[in-house]
Scaffold this motif. Structure first.
Motif, PDB file in Angstrom:
ATOM      1  N   LYS A 244      28.657  72.319  45.793  1.00 44.26           N
ATOM      2  CA  LYS A 244      29.537  72.526  44.644  1.00 44.26           C
ATOM      3  C   LYS A 244      30.352  71.278  44.285  1.00 44.26           C
ATOM      4  O   LYS A 244      31.107  71.286  43.323  1.00 44.26           O
ATOM      5  CB  LYS A 244      30.484  73.696  44.920  1.00 44.26           C
ATOM      6  N   TYR A 246      32.665  69.729  46.190  1.00 43.31           N
ATOM      7  CA  TYR A 246      33.986  69.595  46.801  1.00 43.31           C
ATOM      8  C   TYR A 246      33.996  68.423  47.789  1.00 43.31           C
ATOM      9  O   TYR A 246      32.958  68.026  48.308  1.00 43.31           O
ATOM     10  CB  TYR A 246      34.366  70.876  47.556  1.00 43.31           C
ATOM     11  N   ASP A 294      46.613  72.292  43.790  1.00 37.82           N
ATOM     12  CA  ASP A 294      45.634  72.855  42.850  1.00 37.82           C
ATOM     13  C   ASP A 294      44.245  72.899  43.489  1.00 37.82           C
ATOM     14  O   ASP A 294      43.519  73.896  43.359  1.00 37.82           O
ATOM     15  CB  ASP A 294      45.586  72.021  41.566  1.00 37.82           C
ATOM     16  N   ARG A 295      43.876  71.813  44.173  1.00 38.87           N
ATOM     17  CA  ARG A 295      42.584  71.778  44.869  1.00 38.87           C
ATOM     18  C   ARG A 295      42.549  72.818  45.979  1.00 38.87           C
ATOM     19  O   ARG A 295      41.537  73.486  46.207  1.00 38.87           O
ATOM     20  CB  ARG A 295      42.327  70.395  45.464  1.00 38.87           C
ATOM     21  N   ILE A 297      44.118  75.693  46.176  1.00 41.08           N
ATOM     22  CA  ILE A 297      43.961  77.040  45.627  1.00 41.08           C
ATOM     23  C   ILE A 297      42.489  77.314  45.318  1.00 41.08           C
ATOM     24  O   ILE A 297      41.945  78.376  45.667  1.00 41.08           O
ATOM     25  CB  ILE A 297      44.832  77.224  44.373  1.00 41.08           C
ATOM     26  N   GLU A 298      41.825  76.334  44.712  1.00 42.89           N
ATOM     27  CA  GLU A 298      40.413  76.498  44.362  1.00 42.89           C
ATOM     28  C   GLU A 298      39.546  76.639  45.614  1.00 42.89           C
ATOM     29  O   GLU A 298      38.679  77.511  45.686  1.00 42.89           O
ATOM     30  CB  GLU A 298      39.942  75.305  43.530  1.00 42.89           C
ATOM     31  N   ILE A 299      39.794  75.813  46.604  1.00 41.00           N
ATOM     32  CA  ILE A 299      38.986  75.855  47.825  1.00 41.00           C
ATOM     33  C   ILE A 299      39.319  77.100  48.645  1.00 41.00           C
ATOM     34  O   ILE A 299      38.435  77.690  49.284  1.00 41.00           O
ATOM     35  CB  ILE A 299      39.180  74.559  48.637  1.00 41.00           C
ATOM     36  N   GLU A 301      40.039  80.027  47.397  1.00 39.04           N
ATOM     37  CA  GLU A 301      39.256  81.091  46.765  1.00 39.04           C
ATOM     38  C   GLU A 301      37.782  80.984  47.161  1.00 39.04           C
ATOM     39  O   GLU A 301      37.105  81.992  47.375  1.00 39.04           O
ATOM     40  CB  GLU A 301      39.402  81.014  45.245  1.00 39.04           C
ATOM     41  N   PHE A 302      37.299  79.748  47.297  1.00 39.44           N
ATOM     42  CA  PHE A 302      35.902  79.527  47.671  1.00 39.44           C
ATOM     43  C   PHE A 302      35.631  80.037  49.097  1.00 39.44           C
ATOM     44  O   PHE A 302      34.671  80.779  49.324  1.00 39.44           O
ATOM     45  CB  PHE A 302      35.577  78.036  47.565  1.00 39.44           C
TER      46      PHE A 302
END
Length: 459
Positions: A244, A246, A294-295, A297-299, A301-302
């Protein structure tokens, strides 16, 4: 133990003084081991020079008399590289422990090779800079040893290994001559890259006496600790993380056995609702806290797509250190548990699940106890095979040779190799012909002979 001629020892004593030439058996025992389990070789003599010139004088004498020399750093290696071969002296670098310069403009540190790695890291951090290798044994290993084996660390995912930060080296060659391998500049297209040739050569080409290291600005860190009850989901999470797009500064792993041992060792089980089969640590770095969050939060959720366990997050220095504690202490937990053999293999990141599956199959085939942990983000596993209490050392040695070879052959089959960061030393030398083609080994042997005509250093 083979005695060295007294005339040679007398000349060495004149160079360093009687205090720094060790020949008494009770003191020699302190230099008989590194961190390789069940390996112990009492040397004939140990010499502790204080500077490059003394080392040059000693090596000149040893070369003329064909006296073999084993170079020793902090003694934290697990491949037997610091163990004596009985025929000569151990040359310890422990007195070469000065930080010479930290240059904030050029962003380099100039240090002697016996500086403890954590002392170096602390010193450069005080100057607002960073040596970005958080090596597990940093509190006791020497920077010269880290360079000699091209040590890695959890942060090697982002920064590469120690060799990526070596700018220049002062080296005493086996004939006693002293050279610098390069210049203290960020670009150098002049001649062969002797710096990188010496880096990772495990002391076989010369004795590293000073190291010039590249430094970087420190970054804010944020860490996830992610338990998994399904090991297949753990490996899927790692693969999809990279697919993805990351990025992380570290992705570390311990299996169920490592998790249990570290929990017991720390008396801290990190309460989970189910049977943990593996744990990941994912570390992010950034200059700006808002963007880093911000990163995160995204990771976050992943990773929640792959586990139902509670994901622990830390974003302050104290919390980050606490969350890393279990991973950083797993090695000590294993040492506390039993004697073991550390098998340091590396495969392409895309093959880590296949390598782990193969380790399980091999362990079941031979019925040995083990744990697997390490730097899953760059494909580097440490398989710690445990010695059972009822086994004799001879039985253990015979069995381990078969088991280790099978693990090595599988790593090679998957496009990997037999050491990612610990080096070959004496322990892995029997497997070198499996790992390196004959014509490539010939080139390496020819280089060794060119540097070390009389074959006296780290044989």
């Amino acid at each position: 133990m083979i005695a060295i001629e007294s005339s040679i020892l007398n000349q060495i004593e004149k160079i360093v003084g009687s205090k720094y030439l060790i020949t008494k058996s009770d003191l020699l025992y302190n230099y008989s081991k590194d961190c390789t389990s069940n390996k112990e070789v009492v040397p004939s003599a140990v010499v502790l020079p204080k500077n490059t010139q003394e080392i040059s004088d000693i090596i000149t004498l040893c070369n003329e008399t064909k006296t073999s020399v084993t170079v020793r750093g902090g003694g934290t290696g697990v491949s037997g590289g610091a163990l004596s071969n009985h025929k000569g002296i151990i040359l310890s670098l422990e007195r070469l422990n000065n930080i010479i310069e930290i240059n904030k403009v050029d962003r380099i540190a100039i240090v002697e090779s016996g500086v403890i790695t954590q002392d170096l890291r602390d010193a450069v951090l005080k100057e607002g800079l960073n040596f970005p290798q958080n090596i597990s044994s940093a509190s006791s290993c020497f920077i010269g040893g880290n360079v000699a084996v091209a040590s890695g660390s959890p942060k090697s995912l982002k920064y590469g290994t120690t060799k990526n930060y070596v700018v220049n080296l002062e080296v005493v060659l086996p004939d006693g001559s002293i050279i610098w391998t390069g210049k203290n500049v960020s670009k150098n297209a002049t001649g062969y890259n002797l710096t990188q040739l010496i880096t990772g050569s495990e002391g076989t080409l010369g004795i590293i006496t000073k190291v010039v290291l590249k430094l970087v600005p420190p970054m804010k860190e944020l860490v996830f600790m992610v338990p998994f009850t399904n090991i297949n989901n753990l490996f899927k999470c790692v693969k999809h993380f990279f697919e993805k797009g990351y990025s992380a500064s570290s992705i570390e792993f311990i299996d169920a056995v490592g998790f249990r041992l570290a929990s017991q060792f720390l008396d801290n089980t990190f309460h989970t609702t189910s049977d943990v089969q593996g744990v990941l640590w994912i570390e992010l770095e950034g200059e700006y806290p808002e963007k880093l969050m911000d990163r995160a939060i995204e990771i976050g959720e992943f990773v929640n797509l792959y586990t139902k366990e509670e994901v622990h997050i830390a974003d302050t220095p104290t919390e980050v250190k606490k969350l890393w504690e279990m991973r950083s202490k797993v090695g000590e937990a294993v040492i506390n548990h039993t004697f073991f053999r550390d098998v340091d293999i590396v495969v392409p990141r895309s093959k880590v699940d296949q390598m782990y599956e193969a380790i399980v199959i091999i362990a079941n085939k031979y019925n040995f106890d083990y744990t697997v942990f390490g730097h899953i983000g760059d494909g580097n596993f440490h398989v710690n095979i445990f010695q059972r209490k009822q086994q004799t050392i001879e039985e253990w040695e015979n069995n381990i040779a078969i088991w280790v070879k099978e693990i090595f052959l599988k790593a090679l089959e998957l496009g990997g190799t037999i050491s990612g960061e610990h080096g070959i030393g004496k322990t892995n030398l029997p497997y070198i012909e499996d790992a390196i083609p004959t014509n490539q080994l010939k080139v390496m042997n020819d280089i060794k002979k060119l540097f070390d005509v009389n074959q006296i250093i780290n044989q």
